[in-house]
Design a protein around this motif. Structure first.
Motif, PDB file in Angstrom:
ATOM      1  N   GLY A 139       0.825  -1.214   0.000  1.00  0.00           N
ATOM      2  CA  GLY A 139       0.000   0.000   0.000  1.00  0.00           C
ATOM      3  C   GLY A 139       0.847   1.247   0.000  1.00  0.00           C
ATOM      4  N   ARG A 140       0.391   2.270   0.798  1.00  0.00           N
ATOM      5  CA  ARG A 140       1.007   3.583   0.602  1.00  0.00           C
ATOM      6  C   ARG A 140       2.342   3.783   1.298  1.00  0.00           C
ATOM      7  NH1 ARG A 140      -3.846   6.902   3.664  1.00  0.00           N
ATOM      8  NH2 ARG A 140      -2.340   8.308   4.568  1.00  0.00           N
ATOM      9  N   THR A 141       2.734   2.860   2.223  1.00  0.00           N
ATOM     10  CA  THR A 141       3.950   3.192   2.974  1.00  0.00           C
ATOM     11  C   THR A 141       4.600   2.019   3.708  1.00  0.00           C
ATOM     12  OG1 THR A 141       4.793   4.698   4.689  1.00  0.00           O
ATOM     13  CG2 THR A 141       2.600   3.846   5.042  1.00  0.00           C
TER      14      THR A 141
ATOM     15  N   PRO B  35       5.984   0.886   7.358  1.00  0.00           N
ATOM     16  CA  PRO B  35       5.317   1.281   8.607  1.00  0.00           C
ATOM     17  C   PRO B  35       5.650   2.710   9.044  1.00  0.00           C
ATOM     18  CG  PRO B  35       6.026  -0.976   8.777  1.00  0.00           C
ATOM     19  CD  PRO B  35       6.567  -0.466   7.459  1.00  0.00           C
ATOM     20  N   ALA B  36       4.568   3.464   9.361  1.00  0.00           N
ATOM     21  CA  ALA B  36       4.744   4.870   9.765  1.00  0.00           C
ATOM     22  C   ALA B  36       4.848   4.988  11.280  1.00  0.00           C
ATOM     23  CB  ALA B  36       3.594   5.711   9.237  1.00  0.00           C
ATOM     24  N   GLY B  37       5.107   3.867  11.942  1.00  0.00           N
ATOM     25  CA  GLY B  37       5.334   3.957  13.382  1.00  0.00           C
ATOM     26  C   GLY B  37       4.561   2.922  14.155  1.00  0.00           C
ATOM     27  N   ALA B  38       4.754   2.983  15.482  1.00  0.00           N
ATOM     28  CA  ALA B  38       3.957   2.141  16.367  1.00  0.00           C
ATOM     29  C   ALA B  38       2.500   2.547  16.192  1.00  0.00           C
ATOM     30  CB  ALA B  38       4.402   2.366  17.805  1.00  0.00           C
ATOM     31  N   ASP B  39       1.586   1.672  16.613  1.00  0.00           N
ATOM     32  CA  ASP B  39       0.167   2.003  16.515  1.00  0.00           C
ATOM     33  C   ASP B  39      -0.202   2.883  17.712  1.00  0.00           C
ATOM     34  OD1 ASP B  39      -2.555   2.143  16.420  1.00  0.00           O
ATOM     35  OD2 ASP B  39      -2.807   0.080  15.725  1.00  0.00           O
ATOM     36  N   ILE B  40      -0.401   4.175  17.429  1.00  0.00           N
ATOM     37  CA  ILE B  40      -0.614   5.137  18.521  1.00  0.00           C
ATOM     38  C   ILE B  40      -1.898   4.818  19.288  1.00  0.00           C
ATOM     39  CG2 ILE B  40      -0.750   7.610  19.069  1.00  0.00           C
ATOM     40  CD1 ILE B  40       0.458   8.126  16.251  1.00  0.00           C
ATOM     41  N   ARG B  41      -2.846   4.180  18.598  1.00  0.00           N
ATOM     42  CA  ARG B  41      -4.111   3.868  19.290  1.00  0.00           C
ATOM     43  C   ARG B  41      -3.909   2.829  20.383  1.00  0.00           C
ATOM     44  NH1 ARG B  41      -8.114   6.435  16.228  1.00  0.00           N
ATOM     45  NH2 ARG B  41      -7.440   6.719  14.074  1.00  0.00           N
TER      46      ARG B  41
ATOM     47  N   GLY C  62       9.229   6.782  13.067  1.00  0.00           N
ATOM     48  CA  GLY C  62       9.190   6.245  14.421  1.00  0.00           C
ATOM     49  C   GLY C  62       9.581   4.778  14.454  1.00  0.00           C
ATOM     50  N   GLY C  63       8.674   3.959  15.026  1.00  0.00           N
ATOM     51  CA  GLY C  63       8.931   2.525  15.114  1.00  0.00           C
ATOM     52  C   GLY C  63       9.213   1.905  13.756  1.00  0.00           C
ATOM     53  N   GLY C  64       8.669   2.485  12.697  1.00  0.00           N
ATOM     54  CA  GLY C  64       8.925   1.977  11.350  1.00  0.00           C
ATOM     55  C   GLY C  64      10.395   2.130  10.989  1.00  0.00           C
ATOM     56  N   LEU C  65      10.949   3.312  11.297  1.00  0.00           N
ATOM     57  CA  LEU C  65      12.373   3.523  11.006  1.00  0.00           C
ATOM     58  C   LEU C  65      13.227   2.683  11.963  1.00  0.00           C
ATOM     59  CD1 LEU C  65      14.569   4.860   9.374  1.00  0.00           C
ATOM     60  CD2 LEU C  65      14.402   6.880  10.833  1.00  0.00           C
ATOM     61  N   GLU C  66      12.748   2.522  13.198  1.00  0.00           N
ATOM     62  CA  GLU C  66      13.497   1.686  14.151  1.00  0.00           C
ATOM     63  C   GLU C  66      13.563   0.241  13.651  1.00  0.00           C
ATOM     64  OE1 GLU C  66      11.013   3.107  17.466  1.00  0.00           O
ATOM     65  OE2 GLU C  66      12.891   3.545  18.508  1.00  0.00           O
ATOM     66  N   LEU C  67      12.449  -0.232  13.099  1.00  0.00           N
ATOM     67  CA  LEU C  67      12.436  -1.582  12.538  1.00  0.00           C
ATOM     68  C   LEU C  67      13.433  -1.666  11.382  1.00  0.00           C
ATOM     69  CD1 LEU C  67      11.077  -4.396  12.476  1.00  0.00           C
ATOM     70  CD2 LEU C  67       9.338  -3.439  10.951  1.00  0.00           C
TER      71      LEU C  67
ATOM     72  N   PRO D 209       9.421  11.061  14.516  1.00  0.00           N
ATOM     73  CA  PRO D 209       8.585  12.170  14.997  1.00  0.00           C
ATOM     74  C   PRO D 209       8.034  11.973  16.410  1.00  0.00           C
ATOM     75  CG  PRO D 209       7.317  10.752  13.547  1.00  0.00           C
ATOM     76  CD  PRO D 209       8.666  10.120  13.670  1.00  0.00           C
ATOM     77  N   GLU D 210       8.548  10.992  17.144  1.00  0.00           N
ATOM     78  CA  GLU D 210       7.948  10.654  18.446  1.00  0.00           C
ATOM     79  C   GLU D 210       7.830  11.832  19.406  1.00  0.00           C
ATOM     80  OE1 GLU D 210      10.049   8.699  16.820  1.00  0.00           O
ATOM     81  OE2 GLU D 210       9.718   6.575  17.254  1.00  0.00           O
ATOM     82  N   VAL D 211       8.830  12.750  19.384  1.00  0.00           N
ATOM     83  CA  VAL D 211       8.754  13.871  20.336  1.00  0.00           C
ATOM     84  C   VAL D 211       7.439  14.637  20.185  1.00  0.00           C
ATOM     85  CG1 VAL D 211      11.230  14.248  20.678  1.00  0.00           C
ATOM     86  CG2 VAL D 211      10.058  15.407  18.805  1.00  0.00           C
TER      87      VAL D 211
ATOM     88  N   PRO E 282      11.880   7.939  20.536  1.00  0.00           N
ATOM     89  CA  PRO E 282      11.953   6.624  19.895  1.00  0.00           C
ATOM     90  C   PRO E 282      12.247   5.552  20.949  1.00  0.00           C
ATOM     91  CG  PRO E 282      13.173   8.249  18.638  1.00  0.00           C
ATOM     92  CD  PRO E 282      12.808   8.905  19.932  1.00  0.00           C
ATOM     93  N   GLY E 283      11.264   4.718  21.212  1.00  0.00           N
ATOM     94  CA  GLY E 283      11.360   3.816  22.359  1.00  0.00           C
ATOM     95  C   GLY E 283      11.701   2.391  21.981  1.00  0.00           C
ATOM     96  N   ALA E 284      12.008   2.145  20.727  1.00  0.00           N
ATOM     97  CA  ALA E 284      12.378   0.785  20.315  1.00  0.00           C
ATOM     98  C   ALA E 284      13.827   0.819  19.820  1.00  0.00           C
ATOM     99  CB  ALA E 284      11.429   0.254  19.253  1.00  0.00           C
TER     100      ALA E 284
ATOM    101  N   GLU F  93      -6.544  16.726  15.129  1.00  0.00           N
ATOM    102  CA  GLU F  93      -6.230  17.360  13.851  1.00  0.00           C
ATOM    103  C   GLU F  93      -6.801  16.540  12.691  1.00  0.00           C
ATOM    104  OE1 GLU F  93      -2.082  18.328  13.811  1.00  0.00           O
ATOM    105  OE2 GLU F  93      -2.121  18.481  11.626  1.00  0.00           O
ATOM    106  N   ARG F  94      -6.716  15.228  12.820  1.00  0.00           N
ATOM    107  CA  ARG F  94      -7.221  14.381  11.728  1.00  0.00           C
ATOM    108  C   ARG F  94      -8.747  14.307  11.718  1.00  0.00           C
ATOM    109  NH1 ARG F  94      -2.289  14.027  12.629  1.00  0.00           N
ATOM    110  NH2 ARG F  94      -0.914  13.528  10.881  1.00  0.00           N
ATOM    111  N   GLU F  95      -9.359  14.475  12.883  1.00  0.00           N
ATOM    112  CA  GLU F  95     -10.830  14.466  12.975  1.00  0.00           C
ATOM    113  C   GLU F  95     -11.456  15.631  12.218  1.00  0.00           C
ATOM    114  OE1 GLU F  95     -13.461  12.498  14.703  1.00  0.00           O
ATOM    115  OE2 GLU F  95     -11.773  11.257  14.112  1.00  0.00           O
TER     116      GLU F  95
ATOM    117  N   ALA G 263     -11.174  16.770   9.485  1.00  0.00           N
ATOM    118  CA  ALA G 263     -11.532  16.532   8.078  1.00  0.00           C
ATOM    119  C   ALA G 263     -12.888  15.835   7.966  1.00  0.00           C
ATOM    120  CB  ALA G 263     -10.457  15.674   7.426  1.00  0.00           C
ATOM    121  N   LYS G 264     -13.397  15.315   9.083  1.00  0.00           N
ATOM    122  CA  LYS G 264     -14.631  14.514   9.012  1.00  0.00           C
ATOM    123  C   LYS G 264     -15.854  15.388   9.298  1.00  0.00           C
ATOM    124  CE  LYS G 264     -11.712  10.724  10.240  1.00  0.00           C
ATOM    125  NZ  LYS G 264     -10.996  10.102  11.317  1.00  0.00           N
ATOM    126  N   ILE G 265     -16.707  15.522   8.293  1.00  0.00           N
ATOM    127  CA  ILE G 265     -17.910  16.341   8.456  1.00  0.00           C
ATOM    128  C   ILE G 265     -19.104  15.390   8.475  1.00  0.00           C
ATOM    129  CG2 ILE G 265     -19.248  18.238   7.472  1.00  0.00           C
ATOM    130  CD1 ILE G 265     -16.655  19.159   6.107  1.00  0.00           C
TER     131      ILE G 265
END
Ligand code: 3HC
Length: 697
Positions: free
Chosen positions: A56-58, A60-66, A101-106, A124-126, A132-134, A278-280, A282-284
């Motif tokens: 797909g588009r990328t 890994p862009a990092g750990a799953d923040i959720r 983040g975690g993606g670059l650490e991997l 971008p973890e800061v 970066p915790g991994a 910030e991402r919310e 966009a949702k109307i």
């Protein structure tokens, strides 16, 4: 699990493809999948090397923040990465999109990294209140050197593939098909038969902290200046410094504790909230994905004043041709000359080069007739704040503008429904409220009049994104969402001066909260006359029973308009911008207080904080209750991007939940007793307190 990380073999190379849309975040399932499929590759006798890639588009862009709000589940990412060190077959990370983040650490845990030319890499973890915790803080300095590693880790900004190659983070840039290129790279590594680099191993040239004092201090200073009040960049530096004095395993163990405490911090909770808020935006809720936006290939701006120029620049900067219309040739010439000067200043500050300046300027055309706007897909009116002037402009525009063009006003408080009502095409009319300077500030309030068509709104939101802005939807009311929720703060700031506080004292309480400037210093910067004119235009609607901003009026009557007049809430040197306390203001405040029957007194910092903050929160609640803002988090995003509210505090509504709505309501009621009806509590606030709810949670 099987389809979260796919396994296939190409020749003698195993390809592990991570498929966890939208950004291949390293969720628990992905971590388990990587471990399982890696072991499969290790055990597979037909495999000499392993390629790790994202579907797909990328990458890994990092750990799953959720997952951060849940207890951490094994396998932890750092254990997954450390396991790679023991694998005897070379592992190649094949990067496209954003390895963050975690993606670059991997990727750093892999022996080699290759990427497509437009890939970006960063830590971008800061920005989420962590670091970066991994093992990124340990491995990146070994791979890229201390200075480059600190640049990525402390500043949190991604770098291009070319830069990553220069820094030693990448081994090769692959032109053409990434997977095929990575497999070929793997085969060449195998056939070369040389030992594979392992990034946890010591690296020459990285000695103890004392040898790098200058570099470390440079980043401590940068952390202080760019992230005022934010702890995570400092934690990141400490983690890197630990790695300079401890062996890898000990530093990683120390990181674990530090990371968990950062993750549990209030700052991190606020920053993660801000990320999703910030991402919310966009949702109307009542406009579905099937509503497409109108194409915008050219635009027009009415007015070549400060706002009009900033708006034109923000469009030209992203490649949009724009026509700027003024009422007369002289005003146009002056506006265009200033536009050129602004671009030249960008060149002299090294922000753009001469050729870029010329290219961008060539996209801006001046005209003195609305006829020049007949082809524009979007026209933004940025004229004088006068309802009759605006109605006249839109009357002319509806005749000239082509069918389907979106017609926007940049008014910051006027009734857009009333403007739309005077035209025959109210469905095309929206508000696009910029914040000054319009080409710099990322906030764009997209105002939705009652009759605007859904696709006009979608167009406004998409246009915001295209021009690098954060678009947030607002309903029509005086001041819309951002200014309406901030006005009570400014009002209380001026009342507090009337009651005995000094401007320095008031402003300091707000800057101590983390705001870049105090409200009175901001008024001096933007000009006290702006809100004075607005108060005058609303004189007929004034509530005689509510307290009025007499002191602010008096300042204007005395010509104290702020920096441009050399005097406002502060005093300024001729041509200077540095605010200096001015005893005269105290004398004026004392005189106005006497006239109003106000007995001046000593005012505590606690009262200043509560008066300013709770007034804004109470108004925010009213805005929410009236449906003018769709979500409390939308109000917060406006404060973050419009007013520089510290991101690590989340925003005023997030802070309100942290403080406790019960406490706020109690205080609001107490202020109402003393200061009258401007403090009437919002019924939403009362309901939430009764029900035990919150604005943002
Ligand atoms: N975890 C969970 N969800 C994520 C996510 C992540 N790391 N990154 C993005 N998402 C979600 C977004 O919330 C959004 O969800 P939605 O569609 O439901 O609103 C969706 O993915 C798409 O994201 P964007 O709208 O932001 O898409 P863009 O294409 O504009 O940007 C991006 C993509 C550049 C990857 C951007 O999403 C981003 O910056 N993500 C965060 C990257 C990050 O901070 N990584 C570090 C995470 S912390 C970490 O790795 C800790 C480690 O050190 C242990």
């Amino acid at each position: 699990m099987g389809n979260v990380v796919n396994y296939k073999v190409d020749g003698r190379v195993a390809v592990l493809a991570i498929e966890n849309p939208p950004v291949n975040a390293l969720s628990h399932a992905v971590r388990e999948g990587v471990v399982t499929q890696m072991e499969r590759g290790v055990a597979d006798d037909g495999v000499d090397a392993i390629v790790l890639i994202g579907v797909g588009r990328t990458f890994p862009a990092g750990a799953d923040i959720r997952e951060f709000d849940q207890p951490a589940r094994e396998p932890h990412l750092v254990a997954v990465i450390d396991r790679l060190d023991d694998i005897k077959k070379p592992i190649i990370a094949a990067i496209h999109g954003t390895a963050l983040g975690g993606g670059l650490e991997l990727a750093l845990g892999c022996n080699f990294r290759v990427a497509v030319p437009d890939a970006r890499m960063g830590m971008p973890e800061v920005n989420l209140g962590i670091f970066p915790g991994a093992a990124g803080t340990q491995r990146l300095p070994r791979v890229a050197g201390l200075d480059h590693a600190l640049e990525l880790i402390v500043l949190g900004k991604p770098v291009s593939a070319a830069k990553a190659l220069e820094y030693g983070i990448l081994d090769e840039i692959i032109e053409g098909d990434l997977q095929a290129g990575a497999v070929a790279f793997a085969e060449s590594v195998v056939s070369a038969g040389v030992p594979y680099p392992i990034s946890s191993k010591p690296r020459d040239g990285i000695g103890p902290p004392g040898e790098h004092a200058e570099t470390i201090d440079k980043y401590r200073d940068l952390a202080n200046s760019r992230f005022r009040g934010q702890e995570s960049p400092h934690q990141a530096i400490e983690s890197v410094v630990d790695g300079l004095r401890m062996p890898y395993a000990a530093a990683v163990a120390a990181d674990r504790l530090r990371f968990e405490s950062c993750k549990a911090s209030r700052q991190s909770a606020a920053l993660r909230y801000a990320f999703f808020a910030e991402r919310e935006t966009a949702k109307i809720h009542d406009i579905g994905k099937e509503v497409t936006s109108r194409p915008i290939d050219s635009a027009g701006v009415i007015g070549a004043g400060t706002m009009g120029r900033g708006i034109a620049i923000s469009m030209a900067d992203v490649g949009l041709p724009v026509t700027v219309v003024e009422t007369g040739q002289d005003a146009l010439d002056a506006g265009m000359a200033e536009l050129t000067r602004l671009y030249e200043a960008m060149v002299s500050r090294g922000r753009i080069d001469e050729a870029t300046k010329d290219e961008r300027l060539s996209r801006i055309t001046g005209a003195v007739s609305y006829d020049a706007l007949s082809d524009a897909d979007l026209v933004i009116e940025a004229a004088f704040e006068d309802l009759d002037v605006k109605k006249e402009i839109f009357g002319a525009l509806e005749v000239v503008a082509k069918a389907g063009a979106v017609l926007a006003t940049n008014t910051s408080y006027m009734d857009i429904d009333a403007i739309a009502a005077t035209t025959s095409r109210p469905e095309d009319i929206i508000g696009l409220h910029y914040f000054a300077p319009a080409n710099v500030m990322r906030m764009l309030e997209v105002v939705r009049p009652a009759k605007a068509s859904p696709d006009a709104i979608t167009t406004g939101m998409k246009f915001a994104k295209r021009t690098g802005k954060v678009g947030v939807l607002a309903g029509v009311c005086h001041g819309f969402v951002a200014n309406r929720s901030r006005l009570p703060l400014v009002r209380e700031a001026t009342f507090l001066v009337e009651e005995g506080a000094s401007p320095v004292q008031v402003d300091k309480v707000l800057t101590d909260l983390g705001m870049p400037m105090g409200p009175l210093a901001v008024s001096d910067l933007s000009g006290l006359d702006v809100s004075w004119r607005m108060r005058q235009s609303l004189a007929s609607e004034r509530d005689p029973e509510a307290r009025y901003m007499h002191l602010a009026d008096r300042m204007c009557e005395l010509g104290r308009f702020g920096i441009k007049a050399g005097q406002g809430w502060y005093d300024y040197e001729v041509g200077g911008r540095h605010p200096r306390p001015d005893a005269e203001v105290e004398a004026i405040a004392a005189a106005v207080a006497r006239e109003q029957g106000i007995v001046r007194r000593d005012i505590s910092e606690d009262e200043i904080r509560a008066r300013c903050l709770y007034a804004a929160i109470n108004e925010g609640a009213k805005i929410l209750d009236e449906g003018i803002a769709a979500r409390a988090s939308d109000i917060d995003v406006m404060w973050l991007y419009g007013f520089g509210f510290p991101r690590w505090r989340g925003g005023i509504m997030f802070m309100a939940d942290e403080i406790g709505l019960g406490k706020i309501l109690e205080q609001v009621r107490a202020f109402e007793e003393v200061h009258g009806k401007l403090w009437a509590p919002s019924s939403l606030l009362e309901r939430l307190v009764a029900e035990g709810g919150g604005f943002t949670r």
